[in-house]
Write an enzyme that holds these catalytic residues in place. Structure first.
Site, PDB file in Angstrom:
ATOM      1  N   LYS A 112       0.716  -1.257  -0.350  1.00 22.05           N
ATOM      2  CA  LYS A 112       0.149   0.032   0.540  1.00 22.05           C
ATOM      3  C   LYS A 112       1.041   0.906  -0.036  1.00 22.05           C
ATOM      4  O   LYS A 112       0.389   2.412  -0.834  1.00 22.05           O
ATOM      5  CB  LYS A 112      -1.174  -0.130   0.857  1.00 22.05           C
ATOM      6  CG  LYS A 112      -2.495  -1.014   1.134  1.00 22.05           C
ATOM      7  CD  LYS A 112      -3.231  -0.016   1.822  1.00 22.05           C
ATOM      8  CE  LYS A 112      -4.187  -1.234   1.721  1.00 22.05           C
ATOM      9  NZ  LYS A 112      -5.507  -0.751   3.272  1.00 22.05           N
ATOM     10  N   LYS A 195      -4.321  -9.406  -7.147  1.00 27.55           N
ATOM     11  CA  LYS A 195      -5.898  -9.615  -6.377  1.00 27.55           C
ATOM     12  C   LYS A 195      -6.466  -8.376  -6.893  1.00 27.55           C
ATOM     13  O   LYS A 195      -6.172  -7.593  -7.559  1.00 27.55           O
ATOM     14  CB  LYS A 195      -4.999  -9.674  -5.376  1.00 27.55           C
ATOM     15  CG  LYS A 195      -5.308  -8.294  -4.146  1.00 27.55           C
ATOM     16  CD  LYS A 195      -5.534  -8.349  -2.820  1.00 27.55           C
ATOM     17  CE  LYS A 195      -5.504  -7.471  -2.067  1.00 27.55           C
ATOM     18  NZ  LYS A 195      -5.823  -7.507  -0.748  1.00 27.55           N
ATOM     19  N   LYS A 198     -10.495  -3.460  -4.833  1.00 36.74           N
ATOM     20  CA  LYS A 198     -11.526  -2.314  -4.460  1.00 36.74           C
ATOM     21  C   LYS A 198     -10.431  -1.022  -4.190  1.00 36.74           C
ATOM     22  O   LYS A 198     -11.268  -0.292  -5.449  1.00 36.74           O
ATOM     23  CB  LYS A 198     -12.108  -2.230  -3.101  1.00 36.74           C
ATOM     24  CG  LYS A 198     -11.525  -2.315  -1.826  1.00 36.74           C
ATOM     25  CD  LYS A 198     -12.445  -2.692  -0.129  1.00 36.74           C
ATOM     26  CE  LYS A 198     -11.725  -3.062   0.604  1.00 36.74           C
ATOM     27  NZ  LYS A 198     -12.757  -3.321   1.162  1.00 36.74           N
TER      28      LYS A 198
HETATM   29  P1  TYM Z   1     -10.386  -6.549   3.599  1.00 37.07           P
HETATM   30  O1  TYM Z   1     -11.496  -5.299   3.952  1.00 37.07           O
HETATM   31  O2  TYM Z   1      -9.424  -5.930   2.625  1.00 37.07           O
HETATM   32  O3  TYM Z   1     -11.314  -7.494   3.167  1.00 37.07           O
HETATM   33  C1  TYM Z   1     -12.190  -7.940   3.615  1.00 37.07           C
HETATM   34  C2  TYM Z   1     -12.564  -9.801   3.495  1.00 37.07           C
HETATM   35  O4  TYM Z   1     -12.302  -9.764   1.989  1.00 37.07           O
HETATM   36  C3  TYM Z   1     -11.180 -10.720   1.423  1.00 37.07           C
HETATM   37  N1  TYM Z   1     -10.674 -10.732   0.655  1.00 37.07           N
HETATM   38  C4  TYM Z   1     -10.660 -11.010  -0.610  1.00 37.07           C
HETATM   39  N2  TYM Z   1     -10.556 -12.840  -0.534  1.00 37.07           N
HETATM   40  C5  TYM Z   1     -10.757 -13.316  -2.003  1.00 37.07           C
HETATM   41  N3  TYM Z   1     -10.395 -12.781  -2.863  1.00 37.07           N
HETATM   42  C6  TYM Z   1      -9.732 -11.191  -3.114  1.00 37.07           C
HETATM   43  N4  TYM Z   1      -9.650 -10.875  -4.367  1.00 37.07           N
HETATM   44  C7  TYM Z   1      -9.976 -10.355  -2.174  1.00 37.07           C
HETATM   45  N5  TYM Z   1      -9.546  -9.286  -1.312  1.00 37.07           N
HETATM   46  C8  TYM Z   1     -10.317  -9.188  -0.464  1.00 37.07           C
HETATM   47  C9  TYM Z   1      -9.915 -10.219   2.267  1.00 37.07           C
HETATM   48  O5  TYM Z   1      -8.852 -11.987   3.056  1.00 37.07           O
HETATM   49  C10 TYM Z   1     -10.671 -10.460   4.145  1.00 37.07           C
HETATM   50  O6  TYM Z   1     -10.689 -11.407   4.117  1.00 37.07           O
HETATM   51  N6  TYM Z   1      -7.557  -6.188   7.890  1.00 37.07           N
HETATM   52  C11 TYM Z   1      -8.704  -6.677   6.886  1.00 37.07           C
HETATM   53  C12 TYM Z   1      -9.805  -6.109   7.990  1.00 37.07           C
HETATM   54  C13 TYM Z   1      -9.889  -6.742   8.635  1.00 37.07           C
HETATM   55  C14 TYM Z   1     -10.450  -7.619   9.669  1.00 37.07           C
HETATM   56  C15 TYM Z   1     -10.250  -8.270  11.493  1.00 37.07           C
HETATM   57  C16 TYM Z   1     -10.431  -9.194   9.169  1.00 37.07           C
HETATM   58  C17 TYM Z   1      -9.827  -5.682  10.137  1.00 37.07           C
HETATM   59  N7  TYM Z   1      -9.617  -6.707  11.864  1.00 37.07           N
HETATM   60  C18 TYM Z   1      -9.938  -8.732  11.612  1.00 37.07           C
HETATM   61  C19 TYM Z   1     -10.301 -10.903   9.554  1.00 37.07           C
HETATM   62  C20 TYM Z   1     -10.435 -10.014  11.646  1.00 37.07           C
HETATM   63  C21 TYM Z   1      -9.079  -6.199   5.462  1.00 37.07           C
HETATM   64  O7  TYM Z   1      -8.216  -4.943   5.023  1.00 37.07           O
HETATM   65  O8  TYM Z   1      -9.527  -7.322   4.971  1.00 37.07           O
END
Ligand code: TYM
Length: 332
Positions: A112, A195, A198
Site C-alpha cells: 500500500k 489480486k 477495491k
Molecule cells: P478487507 O476489507 O481488505 O477485505 C475483507 C475480506 O475480503 C477478503 N478479500 C479477498 N478474498 C479473496 N480474493 C480477493 N481478491 C479478496 N480481496 C479481499 C479479505 O481477505 C478479507 O477477508 N484487515 C482486514 C479487515 C479486518 C479483519 C479484522 C479481518 C480488520 N480486522 C479482524 C479479520 C479479523 C481487511 O482489510 O480486509
C-alpha cells in the site's frame, strides 16, 4: 467453545473478491451453531483518508451487504468497530507488545505504501495491531479471511503468544485463520497475477457487488484470457493465471470444484465459457445488489442493527479488556 470473528473495511466498492473470500462464507458459518461476530472496521478504514459523509454511507452499505449475503443479525453479532471502545483500548496495549520489526515485515503495508512509506499515516503502519485487538478482545478462536489477510492473522497469533509469555499468563487463545474453498484468492480481471482489489485504479479489473447485469457481463467479456481452449483437468491451468482465475470464479460462484468446472467446459474456448460465467455471475449478484439497495432505503434500521450489535459485542469484549488491563497492572 469456538468463536468466529472477522471484519471488512467500509472503504467502498465491495468486490467479488470480498464476496467469495469473505462475505459469502460468513453467512454459511453462522448456521453451524457457532458464535459468530462480524465487524465493519471503520477505524481501519480511516488509516487512509475517508470523506466523513462517504464513510457513513459506506459503513451502512457494508452492513447491508453483510445482511444481503446471508448474515442474520439475530444469529450473528453485526456492528461497527468504533462503537465498541475495547478495540482501541486493547490495540494500545498490543502496540506495546508487538515489535517494530514485526510490523515492518507486513507485506500489505509495503504494497500500500510503496515508496511513500514516510507519507502514510502512522495508523496504516500499526493497522495489524488493531486487527489483533479486534480478534483478541473477543478471545476469538477462528478467523475466516481471504488469502491476503493470512499474514495479519499470523501476526495476531504471535502477539497473543508474546502477551501470554511476557505476562506469564495463559490468557489469549491462539486464533486460527480459516482460509478454505475456491474463492479465497480472486485475481484481477486484467492481470491474473494481481489480486482483485477495491483500490485498483481500473474499474474493469474487478466486479463490484453493486455492478448491474450489463456491467458485469461486459467486464467478463473483456477479461484478459489466453488463446487456448480450457484444459480438461486442473493441472492444465498451472501456467495460465487468467484462465485459472476465471475457472476459480466459476467454481466459487457455483460452489463446485475446479475439476467439476473443467469436466463441463474442458476443451471449450473462452468464447463459450465467458458467456456461461457471465450468466452465472449476473444471476448470483443481481439479487444481492437489489437487496442491498432495499436495505439502504432504511438507513435508520441499519443504524439500529449496528447499535444493537455493538451492545452485544461490548458485553463480550469489555470483561476481557478489563482482565487484560488488570494483567498489565493498571489500577481500576
Ligand atoms: P478487507 O476489507 O481488505 O477485505 C475483507 C475480506 O475480503 C477478503 N478479500 C479477498 N478474498 C479473496 N480474493 C480477493 N481478491 C479478496 N480481496 C479481499 C479479505 O481477505 C478479507 O477477508 N484487515 C482486514 C479487515 C479486518 C479483519 C479484522 C479481518 C480488520 N480486522 C479482524 C479479520 C479479523 C481487511 O482489510 O480486509
Amino acid at each position: 467453545t469456538p468463536r468466529v470473528f472477522s471484519g471488512i473495511q467500509p472503504s467502498g466498492n465491495l468486490t467479488l473478491g470480498n464476496y467469495l473470500g469473505a462475505l459469502r462464507r460468513f453467512g454459511k458459518m453462522q448456521d453451524d451453531g457457532i458464535e459468530t461476530i462480524y465487524c465493519v472496521v471503520d477505524m481501519h478504514a480511516i488509516t487512509v483518508w475517508q470523506d466523513p459523509a462517504a464513510l457513513r454511507n459506506q459503513t451502512r452499505e457494508l452492513a447491508a451487504a453483510y445482511i444481503a449475503c446471508g448474515l442474520d443479525p439475530q444469529k450473528s453479532i453485526l456492528f461497527n468497530q468504533s462503537q465498541v471502545p475495547a478495540h482501541a483500548e486493547l490495540a494500545w496495549i498490543l502496540n506495546c507488545v508487538v515489535r517494530i520489526g514485526w510490523m515492518s515485515r507486513m507485506t500489505q503495508f509495503k504494497d500500500k505504501a510503496g515508496k511513500n512509506a514516510e507519507k502514510m499515516s502512522l495508523g496504516l503502519y500499526v493497522y495489524p495491531a488493531l486487527m489483533a485487538a479486534d480478534i483478541l478482545t473477543y478471545k476469538a478462536t477462528h478467523v475466516p479471511v481471504g488469502e491476503d489477510q493470512k499474514q495479519h492473522v499470523e501476526l495476531t497469533r504471535d502477539v497473543a503468544a508474546k502477551f501470554n509469555h511476557d505476562y506469564g499468563v495463559d490468557f489469549f487463545p491462539i486464533p486460527d485463520p480459516v482460509i478454505e474453498g475456491t474463492g479465497t484468492r480472486v485475481m484481477s480481471l486484467r492481470d491474473g497475477n494481481k489480486k482483485m482489489s477495491k483500490s485498483d485504479p481500473s474499474d474493469k479489473s474487478r466486479i463490484n457487488l453493486i455492478d448491474d447485469a450489463d456491467t458485469i457481463a461486459a467486464k467478463i467479456r473483456k477479461a484478459k484470457t489466453d488463446p487456448d481452449a480450457l484444459p480438461s483437468e486442473a493441472a492444465g491451468l498451472a501456467d495460465r493465471p487468467e484462465a485459472r482465475n476465471l475457472v476459480n470464479i466459476y467454481a466459487g460462484l457455483a460452489d463446485i470444484s475446479v475439476d467439476d468446472v473443467l469436466r463441463e467446459f474442458g476443451g471449450q474456448q473462452f468464447g463459450a465459457f465467458k458467456p456461461a460465467l457471465a450468466d452465472l455471475a449476473v444471476n448470483h449478484m443481481a439479487p444481492i445488489s437489489s437487496e442491498i439497495a432495499r436495505l439502504l432505503a432504511q438507513p435508520d434500521e441499519i443504524d439500529r442493527i449496528l447499535a444493537n450489535g455493538a451492545e452485544r459485542a461490548d458485553a463480550i469484549a469489555a470483561p476481557i479488556l478489563a482482565e487484560a488491563k488488570q494483567i498489565v497492572g493498571f489500577i481500576k
